[in-house]
Design a protein around this motif. Structure first.
Motif, PDB file in Angstrom:
ATOM      1  N   GLU A   1      40.911  49.195  54.730  1.00  0.00           N
ATOM      2  CA  GLU A   1      41.236  48.381  55.903  1.00  0.00           C
ATOM      3  C   GLU A   1      42.455  47.510  55.672  1.00  0.00           C
ATOM      4  N   SER A   2      42.759  47.179  54.408  1.00  0.00           N
ATOM      5  CA  SER A   2      43.912  46.347  54.092  1.00  0.00           C
ATOM      6  C   SER A   2      44.377  46.641  52.677  1.00  0.00           C
ATOM      7  N   PHE A   3      45.483  46.046  52.309  1.00  0.00           N
ATOM      8  CA  PHE A   3      45.996  46.208  50.948  1.00  0.00           C
ATOM      9  C   PHE A   3      44.986  45.665  49.941  1.00  0.00           C
ATOM     10  N   ILE A   4      44.357  44.549  50.269  1.00  0.00           N
ATOM     11  CA  ILE A   4      43.364  43.948  49.379  1.00  0.00           C
ATOM     12  C   ILE A   4      42.191  44.903  49.181  1.00  0.00           C
ATOM     13  N   GLY A   5      41.775  45.566  50.226  1.00  0.00           N
ATOM     14  CA  GLY A   5      40.682  46.529  50.124  1.00  0.00           C
ATOM     15  C   GLY A   5      41.063  47.787  49.371  1.00  0.00           C
ATOM     16  N   ALA A   6      42.361  48.070  49.277  1.00  0.00           N
ATOM     17  CA  ALA A   6      42.820  49.276  48.588  1.00  0.00           C
ATOM     18  C   ALA A   6      42.725  49.136  47.073  1.00  0.00           C
ATOM     19  N   LEU A   7      42.645  47.909  46.571  1.00  0.00           N
ATOM     20  CA  LEU A   7      42.539  47.697  45.132  1.00  0.00           C
ATOM     21  C   LEU A   7      41.088  47.810  44.699  1.00  0.00           C
TER      22      LEU A   7
ATOM     23  N   VAL B   1      49.711  49.260  41.797  1.00  0.00           N
ATOM     24  CA  VAL B   1      49.393  48.292  42.846  1.00  0.00           C
ATOM     25  C   VAL B   1      50.173  48.586  44.120  1.00  0.00           C
ATOM     26  N   THR B   2      51.436  48.935  43.992  1.00  0.00           N
ATOM     27  CA  THR B   2      52.239  49.164  45.194  1.00  0.00           C
ATOM     28  C   THR B   2      51.965  50.515  45.846  1.00  0.00           C
ATOM     29  N   SER B   3      51.379  51.452  45.106  1.00  0.00           N
ATOM     30  CA  SER B   3      51.093  52.754  45.703  1.00  0.00           C
ATOM     31  C   SER B   3      49.667  52.853  46.239  1.00  0.00           C
ATOM     32  N   SER B   4      48.887  51.777  46.116  1.00  0.00           N
ATOM     33  CA  SER B   4      47.546  51.772  46.712  1.00  0.00           C
ATOM     34  C   SER B   4      47.700  51.885  48.217  1.00  0.00           C
ATOM     35  N   SER B   5      46.985  52.791  48.802  1.00  0.00           N
ATOM     36  CA  SER B   5      47.167  53.079  50.225  1.00  0.00           C
ATOM     37  C   SER B   5      46.284  52.199  51.103  1.00  0.00           C
TER      38      SER B   5
ATOM     39  N   GLY C   1      41.657  42.902  36.331  1.00  0.00           N
ATOM     40  CA  GLY C   1      42.947  42.720  35.664  1.00  0.00           C
ATOM     41  C   GLY C   1      43.698  41.515  36.179  1.00  0.00           C
ATOM     42  N   VAL C   2      43.668  41.299  37.484  1.00  0.00           N
ATOM     43  CA  VAL C   2      44.331  40.126  38.062  1.00  0.00           C
ATOM     44  C   VAL C   2      43.686  38.844  37.535  1.00  0.00           C
ATOM     45  N   GLY C   3      42.357  38.818  37.484  1.00  0.00           N
ATOM     46  CA  GLY C   3      41.650  37.644  36.970  1.00  0.00           C
ATOM     47  C   GLY C   3      41.973  37.370  35.510  1.00  0.00           C
ATOM     48  N   LEU C   4      41.961  38.420  34.688  1.00  0.00           N
ATOM     49  CA  LEU C   4      42.291  38.257  33.271  1.00  0.00           C
ATOM     50  C   LEU C   4      43.747  37.832  33.083  1.00  0.00           C
ATOM     51  N   PHE C   5      44.620  38.331  33.933  1.00  0.00           N
ATOM     52  CA  PHE C   5      46.029  37.942  33.871  1.00  0.00           C
ATOM     53  C   PHE C   5      46.173  36.442  34.097  1.00  0.00           C
ATOM     54  N   ILE C   6      45.491  35.929  35.116  1.00  0.00           N
ATOM     55  CA  ILE C   6      45.570  34.501  35.425  1.00  0.00           C
ATOM     56  C   ILE C   6      45.006  33.670  34.278  1.00  0.00           C
ATOM     57  N   VAL C   7      43.844  34.059  33.753  1.00  0.00           N
ATOM     58  CA  VAL C   7      43.232  33.324  32.638  1.00  0.00           C
ATOM     59  C   VAL C   7      44.143  33.355  31.412  1.00  0.00           C
ATOM     60  N   GLY C   8      44.685  34.519  31.088  1.00  0.00           N
ATOM     61  CA  GLY C   8      45.558  34.654  29.927  1.00  0.00           C
ATOM     62  C   GLY C   8      46.821  33.827  30.046  1.00  0.00           C
ATOM     63  N   MET C   9      47.446  33.868  31.218  1.00  0.00           N
ATOM     64  CA  MET C   9      48.663  33.077  31.418  1.00  0.00           C
ATOM     65  C   MET C   9      48.370  31.587  31.329  1.00  0.00           C
ATOM     66  N   LEU C  10      47.273  31.141  31.949  1.00  0.00           N
ATOM     67  CA  LEU C  10      46.917  29.724  31.871  1.00  0.00           C
ATOM     68  C   LEU C  10      46.636  29.309  30.432  1.00  0.00           C
ATOM     69  N   MET C  11      45.932  30.165  29.687  1.00  0.00           N
ATOM     70  CA  MET C  11      45.658  29.868  28.277  1.00  0.00           C
ATOM     71  C   MET C  11      46.949  29.691  27.489  1.00  0.00           C
ATOM     72  N   GLU C  12      47.881  30.587  27.708  1.00  0.00           N
ATOM     73  CA  GLU C  12      49.132  30.515  26.964  1.00  0.00           C
ATOM     74  C   GLU C  12      49.950  29.291  27.365  1.00  0.00           C
ATOM     75  N   ILE C  13      50.028  29.007  28.645  1.00  0.00           N
ATOM     76  CA  ILE C  13      50.799  27.855  29.123  1.00  0.00           C
ATOM     77  C   ILE C  13      50.197  26.546  28.621  1.00  0.00           C
ATOM     78  N   VAL C  14      48.875  26.406  28.741  1.00  0.00           N
ATOM     79  CA  VAL C  14      48.207  25.174  28.309  1.00  0.00           C
ATOM     80  C   VAL C  14      48.343  24.988  26.799  1.00  0.00           C
ATOM     81  N   SER C  15      48.149  26.053  26.025  1.00  0.00           N
ATOM     82  CA  SER C  15      48.220  25.924  24.562  1.00  0.00           C
ATOM     83  C   SER C  15      49.641  25.605  24.096  1.00  0.00           C
ATOM     84  N   GLU C  16      50.632  26.214  24.714  1.00  0.00           N
ATOM     85  CA  GLU C  16      52.015  25.930  24.313  1.00  0.00           C
ATOM     86  C   GLU C  16      52.414  24.508  24.700  1.00  0.00           C
ATOM     87  N   GLY C  17      51.939  24.035  25.857  1.00  0.00           N
ATOM     88  CA  GLY C  17      52.211  22.647  26.259  1.00  0.00           C
ATOM     89  C   GLY C  17      51.561  21.655  25.305  1.00  0.00           C
TER      90      GLY C  17
END
Length: 106
Positions: free
Chosen positions: A28-34, A19-23, A41-57
């Protein structure tokens, strides 16, 4: 446990490097470089973290009630799947791998 630590560390460092070496110069921007794999992966990361946080709570609240001692949690996400915390863990760890190796996959 040690193998999990080593694998998680390597995949996380690889994802950070990718992610940090994307040129942003080529795009046109860092967002466009991904690419789409990194965004997936970012979307799955958010879903996975929310799933884990909600289930543990949910599990913590269930176990806090003394009348639930010895019972199986069947509230919230636990009513849908037996181990939502592990499912969330698998999603967010897989997403880190997707971000890290997404550029290398055809």
């Amino acid at each position: 446990m040690l193998s999990n630590f080593v694998t998680d560390t390597i995949s996380t460092l690889n994802a950070v490097y990718t992610v940090t070496s994307s040129s942003p110069v080529e795009a046109e921007s860092f967002i466009g470089a991904l690419g789409w794999k990194q965004w997936a992966g970012v979307g799955l990361f958010i879903v996975g973290m929310l799933m884990e946080i909600v289930s543990e709570g949910s599990r913590k609240r269930f176990k806090a009630n003394p009348s639930n001692k010895g019972k199986i949690d069947d509230t919230g996400l636990w009513s849908v799947v037996r181990h939502p915390n592990y499912a969330g863990y698998v999603l967010w760890r897989s997403s880190v791998m997707l971000v890290g190796v997404g550029n290398y996959l055809a």
